[in-house]
Design a protein around this motif. Structure first.
Motif, PDB file in Angstrom:
ATOM      1  N   LEU A 103      -5.861  11.714  -5.475  1.00 29.73           N
ATOM      2  CA  LEU A 103      -4.536  11.396  -4.948  1.00 29.73           C
ATOM      3  C   LEU A 103      -3.561  11.320  -6.116  1.00 29.73           C
ATOM      4  O   LEU A 103      -3.918  10.847  -7.184  1.00 29.73           O
ATOM      5  CB  LEU A 103      -4.541  10.044  -4.242  1.00 29.73           C
ATOM      6  N   SER A 104      -2.352  11.814  -5.867  1.00 32.80           N
ATOM      7  CA  SER A 104      -1.385  11.681  -6.945  1.00 32.80           C
ATOM      8  C   SER A 104      -0.511  10.462  -6.663  1.00 32.80           C
ATOM      9  O   SER A 104       0.121  10.354  -5.613  1.00 32.80           O
ATOM     10  CB  SER A 104      -0.577  12.974  -7.035  1.00 32.80           C
ATOM     11  N   LEU A 105      -0.533   9.490  -7.571  1.00 35.15           N
ATOM     12  CA  LEU A 105       0.099   8.192  -7.324  1.00 35.15           C
ATOM     13  C   LEU A 105       1.129   7.890  -8.407  1.00 35.15           C
ATOM     14  O   LEU A 105       1.056   8.399  -9.520  1.00 35.15           O
ATOM     15  CB  LEU A 105      -0.953   7.077  -7.356  1.00 35.15           C
ATOM     16  N   TYR A 106       2.071   7.056  -8.031  1.00 32.47           N
ATOM     17  CA  TYR A 106       3.041   6.589  -9.015  1.00 32.47           C
ATOM     18  C   TYR A 106       2.453   5.374  -9.738  1.00 32.47           C
ATOM     19  O   TYR A 106       2.030   4.415  -9.096  1.00 32.47           O
ATOM     20  CB  TYR A 106       4.350   6.192  -8.337  1.00 32.47           C
ATOM     21  N   ARG A 107       2.444   5.420 -11.060  1.00 32.55           N
ATOM     22  CA  ARG A 107       1.834   4.347 -11.836  1.00 32.55           C
ATOM     23  C   ARG A 107       2.540   3.017 -11.585  1.00 32.55           C
ATOM     24  O   ARG A 107       1.913   1.998 -11.294  1.00 32.55           O
ATOM     25  CB  ARG A 107       1.880   4.686 -13.332  1.00 32.55           C
ATOM     26  N   GLU A 108       3.856   3.034 -11.680  1.00 34.01           N
ATOM     27  CA  GLU A 108       4.609   1.787 -11.505  1.00 34.01           C
ATOM     28  C   GLU A 108       4.439   1.207 -10.109  1.00 34.01           C
ATOM     29  O   GLU A 108       4.303   0.002  -9.931  1.00 34.01           O
ATOM     30  CB  GLU A 108       6.095   2.030 -11.752  1.00 34.01           C
ATOM     31  N   GLY A 109       4.450   2.120  -9.127  1.00 29.45           N
ATOM     32  CA  GLY A 109       4.291   1.677  -7.742  1.00 29.45           C
ATOM     33  C   GLY A 109       2.940   1.028  -7.524  1.00 29.45           C
ATOM     34  O   GLY A 109       2.830   0.001  -6.859  1.00 29.45           O
ATOM     35  N   LEU A 110       1.915   1.622  -8.137  1.00 30.63           N
ATOM     36  CA  LEU A 110       0.567   1.073  -7.995  1.00 30.63           C
ATOM     37  C   LEU A 110       0.501  -0.329  -8.595  1.00 30.63           C
ATOM     38  O   LEU A 110      -0.026  -1.261  -7.992  1.00 30.63           O
ATOM     39  CB  LEU A 110      -0.437   1.996  -8.688  1.00 30.63           C
ATOM     40  N   LEU A 111       1.084  -0.476  -9.796  1.00 28.83           N
ATOM     41  CA  LEU A 111       1.066  -1.786 -10.455  1.00 28.83           C
ATOM     42  C   LEU A 111       1.825  -2.818  -9.630  1.00 28.83           C
ATOM     43  O   LEU A 111       1.337  -3.921  -9.404  1.00 28.83           O
ATOM     44  CB  LEU A 111       1.695  -1.684 -11.851  1.00 28.83           C
ATOM     45  N   PHE A 149       0.819  -1.215   0.000  1.00 30.48           N
ATOM     46  CA  PHE A 149       0.000   0.000   0.000  1.00 30.48           C
ATOM     47  C   PHE A 149       0.850   1.260   0.000  1.00 30.48           C
ATOM     48  O   PHE A 149       0.429   2.306  -0.476  1.00 30.48           O
ATOM     49  CB  PHE A 149      -0.950   0.008   1.207  1.00 30.48           C
ATOM     50  N   LEU A 150       2.048   1.157   0.564  1.00 30.18           N
ATOM     51  CA  LEU A 150       2.921   2.331   0.600  1.00 30.18           C
ATOM     52  C   LEU A 150       3.508   2.629  -0.770  1.00 30.18           C
ATOM     53  O   LEU A 150       3.871   3.759  -1.080  1.00 30.18           O
ATOM     54  CB  LEU A 150       4.064   2.102   1.590  1.00 30.18           C
ATOM     55  N   MET A 151       3.594   1.585  -1.590  1.00 30.19           N
ATOM     56  CA  MET A 151       4.360   1.710  -2.820  1.00 30.19           C
ATOM     57  C   MET A 151       3.875   2.779  -3.807  1.00 30.19           C
ATOM     58  O   MET A 151       4.707   3.476  -4.391  1.00 30.19           O
ATOM     59  CB  MET A 151       4.431   0.362  -3.515  1.00 30.19           C
ATOM     60  N   PRO A 152       2.556   2.936  -3.990  1.00 32.30           N
ATOM     61  CA  PRO A 152       2.129   3.970  -4.944  1.00 32.30           C
ATOM     62  C   PRO A 152       2.476   5.382  -4.477  1.00 32.30           C
ATOM     63  O   PRO A 152       2.521   6.312  -5.271  1.00 32.30           O
ATOM     64  CB  PRO A 152       0.611   3.785  -5.018  1.00 32.30           C
ATOM     65  N   PHE A 153       2.730   5.560  -3.156  1.00 27.65           N
ATOM     66  CA  PHE A 153       2.958   6.905  -2.635  1.00 27.65           C
ATOM     67  C   PHE A 153       4.436   7.280  -2.613  1.00 27.65           C
ATOM     68  O   PHE A 153       4.791   8.423  -2.775  1.00 27.65           O
ATOM     69  CB  PHE A 153       2.377   7.023  -1.218  1.00 27.65           C
ATOM     70  N   PHE A 154       5.280   6.290  -2.362  1.00 25.43           N
ATOM     71  CA  PHE A 154       6.716   6.568  -2.309  1.00 25.43           C
ATOM     72  C   PHE A 154       7.375   5.788  -3.424  1.00 25.43           C
ATOM     73  O   PHE A 154       7.537   4.592  -3.332  1.00 25.43           O
ATOM     74  CB  PHE A 154       7.304   6.133  -0.970  1.00 25.43           C
ATOM     75  N   GLY A 155       7.715   6.463  -4.482  1.00 24.95           N
ATOM     76  CA  GLY A 155       8.345   5.741  -5.573  1.00 24.95           C
ATOM     77  C   GLY A 155       8.993   6.707  -6.522  1.00 24.95           C
ATOM     78  O   GLY A 155       9.339   7.829  -6.161  1.00 24.95           O
ATOM     79  N   THR A 156       9.169   6.254  -7.712  1.00 20.57           N
ATOM     80  CA  THR A 156       9.746   7.120  -8.733  1.00 20.57           C
ATOM     81  C   THR A 156       8.965   6.904 -10.018  1.00 20.57           C
ATOM     82  O   THR A 156       8.190   5.973 -10.130  1.00 20.57           O
ATOM     83  CB  THR A 156      11.224   6.772  -8.996  1.00 20.57           C
ATOM     84  N   GLY A 157       9.203   7.770 -10.986  1.00 22.36           N
ATOM     85  CA  GLY A 157       8.621   7.574 -12.304  1.00 22.36           C
ATOM     86  C   GLY A 157       7.379   8.411 -12.526  1.00 22.36           C
ATOM     87  O   GLY A 157       7.149   9.425 -11.868  1.00 22.36           O
ATOM     88  N   GLU A 158       6.575   7.929 -13.433  1.00 19.52           N
ATOM     89  CA  GLU A 158       5.424   8.653 -13.918  1.00 19.52           C
ATOM     90  C   GLU A 158       4.325   8.728 -12.845  1.00 19.52           C
ATOM     91  O   GLU A 158       4.068   7.764 -12.147  1.00 19.52           O
ATOM     92  CB  GLU A 158       4.903   7.857 -15.124  1.00 19.52           C
ATOM     93  N   LYS A 159       3.681   9.909 -12.746  1.00 19.82           N
ATOM     94  CA  LYS A 159       2.614  10.054 -11.754  1.00 19.82           C
ATOM     95  C   LYS A 159       1.272  10.223 -12.444  1.00 19.82           C
ATOM     96  O   LYS A 159       1.207  10.647 -13.596  1.00 19.82           O
ATOM     97  CB  LYS A 159       2.873  11.300 -10.908  1.00 19.82           C
ATOM     98  N   PHE A 160       0.210   9.878 -11.753  1.00 19.22           N
ATOM     99  CA  PHE A 160      -1.115  10.169 -12.292  1.00 19.22           C
ATOM    100  C   PHE A 160      -2.096  10.381 -11.149  1.00 19.22           C
ATOM    101  O   PHE A 160      -1.808  10.074  -9.998  1.00 19.22           O
ATOM    102  CB  PHE A 160      -1.571   9.058 -13.234  1.00 19.22           C
ATOM    103  N   GLU A 161      -3.264  10.970 -11.512  1.00 22.13           N
ATOM    104  CA  GLU A 161      -4.255  11.322 -10.493  1.00 22.13           C
ATOM    105  C   GLU A 161      -5.316  10.244 -10.389  1.00 22.13           C
ATOM    106  O   GLU A 161      -5.814   9.733 -11.388  1.00 22.13           O
ATOM    107  CB  GLU A 161      -4.945  12.638 -10.873  1.00 22.13           C
TER     108      GLU A 161
END
Lengths: 240, 224
Positions: free
Chosen positions: A83-91, A67-79
């Motif tokens: 919430l603004s999330l990292y796409r790669e982290g979410l996946l 659950f933490l991963m979409p919030f603390f990561g790198t790369g492309e972001k989306f809304e």
């Protein structure tokens, strides 16, 4: 479910997990299929829901991690939902939860529908070394005896007014652990000598081998076969 | 709390499963040579003991508590061969019977805990024991330091596996700091419990402690 040969169940479960882990999360349709399949198997096995949930708690730390991963990561972001999330982290987070849960459900089905003794027998059929099998059977036979011993020691401590509050009490607890080791060691020695005096030579007497029917083989293979079909099918349709 | 399925990719899991299998194979040989027919009951009871003692809660305060991991403790008590076998069986049973640790990740967990944890713990123990005076209390102290090092070492095994095939987006350095940092704290607890437990056993049955036995001089009958 409960009567199927254990070694086939282990192999089938492992293959199912491997197919699941090998699937990319972007192929999310496949995971719906996997969960339907394992859900059906769980339903057929009729395991108590309470047991499933209590076993599932081991996954909680990894779910938090995911659950933490979409919030603390790198790369492309989306809304998403403000919430603004990292796409790669979410996946990646979704993949960890999906695959971890899949593996967990398979393991729960396996352990819930197979007696511990049968699982060890299954591992033996799958060529787990004889010494490991002996260690595991020894562990299985005495784990309740030793944990009961530990419980009695706990009751004894409490009846003397002991209450473990903090690090200052660790010495007492460690002494209990030490006593537990000595008691288990002495018990192991006695048991081993008793076994030797009854003619034990390193292998347990084998009961008659169970007959494995074709139907049993077929029904066990069905689990990984379904997963593989789902994998190929979803790959063909969606992943081009 | 062991690595679940899908956390580390399949290639890495397979490599470490192979490495773990080799190490367990070597331990099987070593245990047979050192303990002959006693190896099964001895490793078996160690497995039972470790499994049971992990249920013993050590309160830390503020409602939290921890438990012993036991790699270094088992190595000092029964020797590293039997300890590796015992912890491997404990992990196999946790995976197959309690769904703790993914079945496809079982090689990773065995490698970190039963191989790295036990052998780094035991190696540290041997080195520290050599530096200390040959006294009974040295065994407990050396065992405690073995426990202290073994926990972050096992965590380091995880970091290596994560670097090779981690399916997550956290950077390697942050995983490294988080894992090693928390496990040093856990290691301090492990050191305390390991040392206290060994000294409790040394007080009443020092003859059962493998790490002390190898220190003893042989009984020699001089002249008749």
């Amino acid at each position: 479910m409960h009567s199927l040969p254990a070694h086939l169940k282990i192999v089938a479960g492992l293959l199912f997990i491997i197919v699941g882990v090998a699937t990319s999360i972007s192929n999310w349709q496949a995971f719906i299929g996997y969960f339907l399949v394992i859900g059906t198997v769980l339903a057929i096995a009729k395991l108590p829901v309470k047991k499933i949930l209590s076993r599932a708690t081991v996954e909680i730390p990894f779910v938090l991690f995911a659950f933490l991963m979409p919030f603390f990561g790198t790369g492309e972001k989306f809304e998403l939902l403000g919430l603004s999330l990292y796409r790669e982290g979410l996946l990646a987070g979704a993949a960890i939860i999906a695959k971890g849960t899949l593996g967990l459900l398979v393991a729960i089905t396996l352990s819930g529908s197979t007696k511990a003794r049968e699982i060890i027998g299954g591992l033996e059929t799958l060529r787990l070394p004889a010494l490991m099998v002996q260690i595991a059977t020894f562990m299985l036979r005495y784990v309740n005896v030793v944990s009961d011993e530990m419980e009695r020691m706990k009751v004894a401590r409490q009846s003397r007014g002991f209450e473990a509050k903090g690090i200052a009490d660790w010495k007492i607890l460690a002494q209990a652990a030490g006593a537990l080791f000595i008691r288990s060691y002495e018990r192991g020695e006695r048991v081993h000598l008793a076994m030797l005096s009854r003619g034990y030579v390193g292998v347990m007497p084998v009961m008659e081998k169970p007959v494995i029917t074709k139907f049993q083989r077929f029904s066990v293979i069905a689990l990984p076969a379904c997963a593989l079909l789902i994998f190929l099918f979803t790959n063909m349709i969606w992943s081009r | 709390m062991h690595i679940p399925d899908g956390f580390i990719d399949l290639q890495t899991s397979a490599i470490f499963a192979g490495a773990a299998a080799i190490c367990v194979g070597v331990s099987l040989k070593g245990a047979r040579k050192e303990l002959d027919d006693k190896s099964a009951p001895l490793a078996g009871l160690t497995a039972v003991f470790i499994f049971a003692v992990q249920m013993l809660n050590f309160p830390v305060g503020a409602g939290t508590s921890g438990h012993l991991l036991g790699g270094a403790l088992a190595a000092v008590l029964v020797g590293p061969w039997a300890a590796t076998l015992a912890l491997t069986v404990v992990l196999l049973m946790q995976g197959f019977l309690f769904a703790d640790g993914g079945l496809s990740a079982i090689g990773l967990n065995i490698f970190n805990i039963a191989v790295i944890g036990v052998w780094v713990g035991y190696g540290t123990y041997l080195i520290v024991k050599r530096l200390l005076p040959k006294r009974k209390s040295s065994v407990a102290l050396a065992g405690a330091i073995g426990g202290l090092i073994s926990v972050p070492a096992a965590a380091f095994g995880f970091v290596v596996q994560y670097a090779l095939g981690g399916n997550a987006t956290f950077s390697l350095t942050s995983v490294f700091t988080a894992m090693i940092g928390t496990h040093i704290v856990i290691g301090i607890g492990e050191a305390l419990i390991t040392g206290l437990t060994i000294s409790a056993i040394m007080a009443s049955r020092s003859d059962l402690v493998h790490g002390w036995k190898s220190n003893e001089t042989k009984l020699v009958i001089k002249g008749i």
